[in-house]
Design a protein around this motif. Sequence first.
Motif, PDB file in Angstrom:
ATOM      1  N   GLU A 185       2.906  -8.723  -1.511  1.00  0.00           N
ATOM      2  CA  GLU A 185       3.286  -9.517  -0.339  1.00  0.00           C
ATOM      3  C   GLU A 185       2.270  -9.414   0.802  1.00  0.00           C
ATOM      4  OE1 GLU A 185       7.120  -7.975   0.559  1.00  0.00           O
ATOM      5  OE2 GLU A 185       8.117  -9.022  -1.111  1.00  0.00           O
ATOM      6  N   LEU A 186       1.140  -8.739   0.577  1.00  0.00           N
ATOM      7  CA  LEU A 186       0.116  -8.646   1.611  1.00  0.00           C
ATOM      8  C   LEU A 186      -0.341 -10.036   2.031  1.00  0.00           C
ATOM      9  CD1 LEU A 186      -2.145  -5.765   0.173  1.00  0.00           C
ATOM     10  CD2 LEU A 186      -0.650  -5.623   2.170  1.00  0.00           C
ATOM     11  N   ARG A 187      -0.650 -10.172   3.319  1.00  0.00           N
ATOM     12  CA  ARG A 187      -1.149 -11.440   3.832  1.00  0.00           C
ATOM     13  C   ARG A 187      -2.511 -11.299   4.508  1.00  0.00           C
ATOM     14  NH1 ARG A 187       1.393 -12.859   0.570  1.00  0.00           N
ATOM     15  NH2 ARG A 187       3.236 -14.196   0.508  1.00  0.00           N
ATOM     16  N   ASP A 188      -3.001 -10.063   4.599  1.00  0.00           N
ATOM     17  CA  ASP A 188      -4.301  -9.801   5.218  1.00  0.00           C
ATOM     18  C   ASP A 188      -4.812  -8.485   4.637  1.00  0.00           C
ATOM     19  OD1 ASP A 188      -6.183  -8.577   7.299  1.00  0.00           O
ATOM     20  OD2 ASP A 188      -5.845 -10.543   8.187  1.00  0.00           O
ATOM     21  N   HIS A 190      -6.414  -6.204   6.020  1.00  0.00           N
ATOM     22  CA  HIS A 190      -6.249  -5.090   6.952  1.00  0.00           C
ATOM     23  C   HIS A 190      -4.855  -4.459   6.867  1.00  0.00           C
ATOM     24  CE1 HIS A 190      -9.560  -7.504   8.774  1.00  0.00           C
ATOM     25  NE2 HIS A 190     -10.100  -6.304   8.870  1.00  0.00           N
ATOM     26  N   GLU A 191      -3.906  -5.174   6.284  1.00  0.00           N
ATOM     27  CA  GLU A 191      -2.560  -4.615   6.125  1.00  0.00           C
ATOM     28  C   GLU A 191      -2.520  -3.504   5.081  1.00  0.00           C
ATOM     29  OE1 GLU A 191      -0.069  -7.900   5.131  1.00  0.00           O
ATOM     30  OE2 GLU A 191      -0.176  -8.827   7.111  1.00  0.00           O
ATOM     31  N   GLY A 194      -1.958   0.099   6.455  1.00  0.00           N
ATOM     32  CA  GLY A 194      -0.564   0.367   6.789  1.00  0.00           C
ATOM     33  C   GLY A 194       0.277   0.590   5.554  1.00  0.00           C
ATOM     34  N   LEU A 195      -0.012  -0.149   4.488  1.00  0.00           N
ATOM     35  CA  LEU A 195       0.701   0.027   3.223  1.00  0.00           C
ATOM     36  C   LEU A 195       0.525   1.446   2.693  1.00  0.00           C
ATOM     37  CD1 LEU A 195       2.235  -1.184   0.778  1.00  0.00           C
ATOM     38  CD2 LEU A 195       0.004  -1.904  -0.118  1.00  0.00           C
ATOM     39  N   LEU A 196      -0.700   1.951   2.745  1.00  0.00           N
ATOM     40  CA  LEU A 196      -0.951   3.322   2.285  1.00  0.00           C
ATOM     41  C   LEU A 196      -0.195   4.334   3.135  1.00  0.00           C
ATOM     42  CD1 LEU A 196      -4.801   3.278   1.557  1.00  0.00           C
ATOM     43  CD2 LEU A 196      -2.918   2.840  -0.021  1.00  0.00           C
ATOM     44  N   ARG A 197      -0.222   4.143   4.448  1.00  0.00           N
ATOM     45  CA  ARG A 197       0.451   5.095   5.344  1.00  0.00           C
ATOM     46  C   ARG A 197       1.955   5.109   5.107  1.00  0.00           C
ATOM     47  NH1 ARG A 197      -3.217   3.106   9.253  1.00  0.00           N
ATOM     48  NH2 ARG A 197      -1.617   1.711  10.051  1.00  0.00           N
ATOM     49  N   ARG A 198       2.550   3.935   4.973  1.00  0.00           N
ATOM     50  CA  ARG A 198       4.006   3.862   4.791  1.00  0.00           C
ATOM     51  C   ARG A 198       4.461   4.599   3.536  1.00  0.00           C
ATOM     52  NH1 ARG A 198       3.054  -1.376   6.326  1.00  0.00           N
ATOM     53  NH2 ARG A 198       3.324  -2.223   4.223  1.00  0.00           N
ATOM     54  N   HIS A 199       3.635   4.567   2.519  1.00  0.00           N
ATOM     55  CA  HIS A 199       4.037   5.174   1.253  1.00  0.00           C
ATOM     56  C   HIS A 199       3.390   6.545   1.021  1.00  0.00           C
ATOM     57  CE1 HIS A 199       6.370   1.790  -0.387  1.00  0.00           C
ATOM     58  NE2 HIS A 199       5.564   1.047   0.346  1.00  0.00           N
ATOM     59  N   LYS A 288      -6.508  -8.148  -3.482  1.00  0.00           N
ATOM     60  CA  LYS A 288      -5.468  -8.104  -2.453  1.00  0.00           C
ATOM     61  C   LYS A 288      -5.092  -9.532  -2.066  1.00  0.00           C
ATOM     62  CE  LYS A 288      -7.263  -3.788  -0.437  1.00  0.00           C
ATOM     63  NZ  LYS A 288      -8.706  -3.779  -0.743  1.00  0.00           N
ATOM     64  N   PRO A 289      -3.805  -9.852  -2.059  1.00  0.00           N
ATOM     65  CA  PRO A 289      -3.381 -11.182  -1.609  1.00  0.00           C
ATOM     66  C   PRO A 289      -3.598 -11.335  -0.106  1.00  0.00           C
ATOM     67  CG  PRO A 289      -1.636 -10.049  -2.836  1.00  0.00           C
ATOM     68  CD  PRO A 289      -2.671  -9.029  -2.511  1.00  0.00           C
ATOM     69  N   THR A 290      -3.974 -12.531   0.314  1.00  0.00           N
ATOM     70  CA  THR A 290      -4.063 -12.871   1.733  1.00  0.00           C
ATOM     71  C   THR A 290      -3.555 -14.301   1.906  1.00  0.00           C
ATOM     72  OG1 THR A 290      -6.243 -13.926   1.791  1.00  0.00           O
ATOM     73  CG2 THR A 290      -6.203 -11.516   1.837  1.00  0.00           C
ATOM     74  N   GLU A 291      -3.458 -14.734   3.154  1.00  0.00           N
ATOM     75  CA  GLU A 291      -3.045 -16.113   3.425  1.00  0.00           C
ATOM     76  C   GLU A 291      -4.072 -17.116   2.916  1.00  0.00           C
ATOM     77  OE1 GLU A 291      -2.335 -16.291   7.602  1.00  0.00           O
ATOM     78  OE2 GLU A 291      -0.341 -15.379   7.451  1.00  0.00           O
ATOM     79  N   ASP A 292      -5.302 -16.641   2.660  1.00  0.00           N
ATOM     80  CA  ASP A 292      -6.371 -17.517   2.179  1.00  0.00           C
ATOM     81  C   ASP A 292      -6.589 -17.385   0.676  1.00  0.00           C
ATOM     82  OD1 ASP A 292      -6.870 -18.226   4.890  1.00  0.00           O
ATOM     83  OD2 ASP A 292      -8.048 -16.389   5.119  1.00  0.00           O
ATOM     84  N   GLY A 293      -5.680 -16.691  -0.008  1.00  0.00           N
ATOM     85  CA  GLY A 293      -5.842 -16.476  -1.435  1.00  0.00           C
ATOM     86  C   GLY A 293      -6.224 -15.040  -1.737  1.00  0.00           C
ATOM     87  N   ILE A 294      -6.490 -14.745  -2.989  1.00  0.00           N
ATOM     88  CA  ILE A 294      -6.847 -13.397  -3.397  1.00  0.00           C
ATOM     89  C   ILE A 294      -8.242 -13.040  -2.874  1.00  0.00           C
ATOM     90  CG2 ILE A 294      -7.419 -11.929  -5.369  1.00  0.00           C
ATOM     91  CD1 ILE A 294      -4.478 -12.300  -5.104  1.00  0.00           C
ATOM     92  N   VAL A 295      -8.365 -11.836  -2.330  1.00  0.00           N
ATOM     93  CA  VAL A 295      -9.665 -11.290  -1.917  1.00  0.00           C
ATOM     94  C   VAL A 295     -10.000 -10.145  -2.871  1.00  0.00           C
ATOM     95  CG1 VAL A 295     -10.897 -10.029  -0.124  1.00  0.00           C
ATOM     96  CG2 VAL A 295      -9.458 -11.978   0.483  1.00  0.00           C
TER      97      VAL A 295
END
Length: 344
Positions: A185-188, A190-191, A194-199, A288-295
Motif C-alpha cells: 500500500e506504499l504510495r511514496d 520515502h514512506e 516509516g514502515l520499517l520503524r513501525r514494524h 516499491k509501489p508509488t502513486e507513479d507506479g512501481i519504483v
Amino acid sequence: MTTSAALWARYQALKAEQPKLRIRDAASQLGASEGELVAADPSAVRLKPDWAALLGGLKAAGPVLALTRNEAAVHEKTGAYDHVQIEGRMGLALNPAIDLRLFLSQWRHAFAVGGERPSFQVFDQQGDAVHKIYVTEGTDRAAFDALLAAHADVPGPLVPERRAAETVKPDADVDVEAFRQEWRELRDTHEFFGLLRRHGLGRVQALRLAPADHAQQVGIGAVDTVLESAAASGLSIMVFVGNPGCVQIHTGPVHRIAPMGPWLNVLDPGFNLHMRMDLFEQAWVVRKPTEDGIVTSLECYDADGSLIVQFFGERKPGKPELPAWTELADSLASIAPGTPRRAD
C-alpha cells in the motif's frame, strides 16, 4: 605531551612510513576515529555547529567538491552548493550536481582543514566522517576561507561517544502479513522508512520478509551489470551513497567504469564513485509501489546489514520510472547470489 599532541605525533610517524596512507585508514591503524585525528591536527580549526549558516554560505564560494562516504563507498560530486533548506534536524541541498539529504541530529563536530586541498569536514558523535567539502580549481578561495574563519570556535579535542546498538525484532515477533500489506500500500518511496520503524525491522530483514515479487536477492555482479549497461546505453541513473548523517545523490549518465583491485570506480567529470566490492555482502532488486507506479532499485549491503549504495533509474515525482531502467533491473534476476563477478 597532551593526548591530542601524542596522537598527532604517532600519525606523523605512521605517515613517514606510509606516505600514501589516507587519514581514515591511518586513524584505524592508530585505534582512533578519523574525527579525533583531524581534531588533533594543530592546523585544523574547530567550527561552530551553525549548519544553516555554514552550508548556506557556501554558495558564495562557487563550485566545490562534496564528498559523502560510508565504509564501502565514496561518492564525490563537483558543483555549486546552493538551494540549502534546513528545517530543524533535517536539511536538503537541491541542485543539479550537489543533491543531498541531511540528517543533522548526527552532525556533531566540524573543522576547517588546511593543506593542499583545504576543506570543511563534519563528523558525527562517534568521530566518523559525515560529509566533507573541498575547494576545487574554480572555488573562490577568499569566500571559502572567509566563511570558515567567520565560524571559528574554541579549539578542543573530539571525544567519541559510543553508538547505540540498533534493535530489531526477531522474525518470529513480526506481524509479517501486516508488514507485507503495508508495503503493497506504499504510495511514496520515502514512506518505506516509516514502515520499517513501525514494524521494528532492519533493512535486510525487511527484504527477506517482503511481499512476493517485491524483493529478490541477486549476485553482487549486478552492480557491474548496472554500471556497464548504463555506460554503454547512455541510460540516466541515480546513485545514492550515504551514512547516518548524509545521503548524496548523483543523477545522470555514467561513462568511465574502472575496476582497480577491490575497487569498482566511476571516474567521470564532476562525478566519482569508489566502491570496495570485497565489502559487498548482499545485493537486492527492490520494488516499491508509488502513486507513479512501481519504483525499482538495486540495493547493496555489507556484512553488518548496513546499506552501502542504491541505484535507481532517473525519475522525478509525477513520472513513472524509465522503461529502460525497469528492463535493466528486471534482467538482474538472472545473476544468482554467489555468482562470481566478472571483475573477480
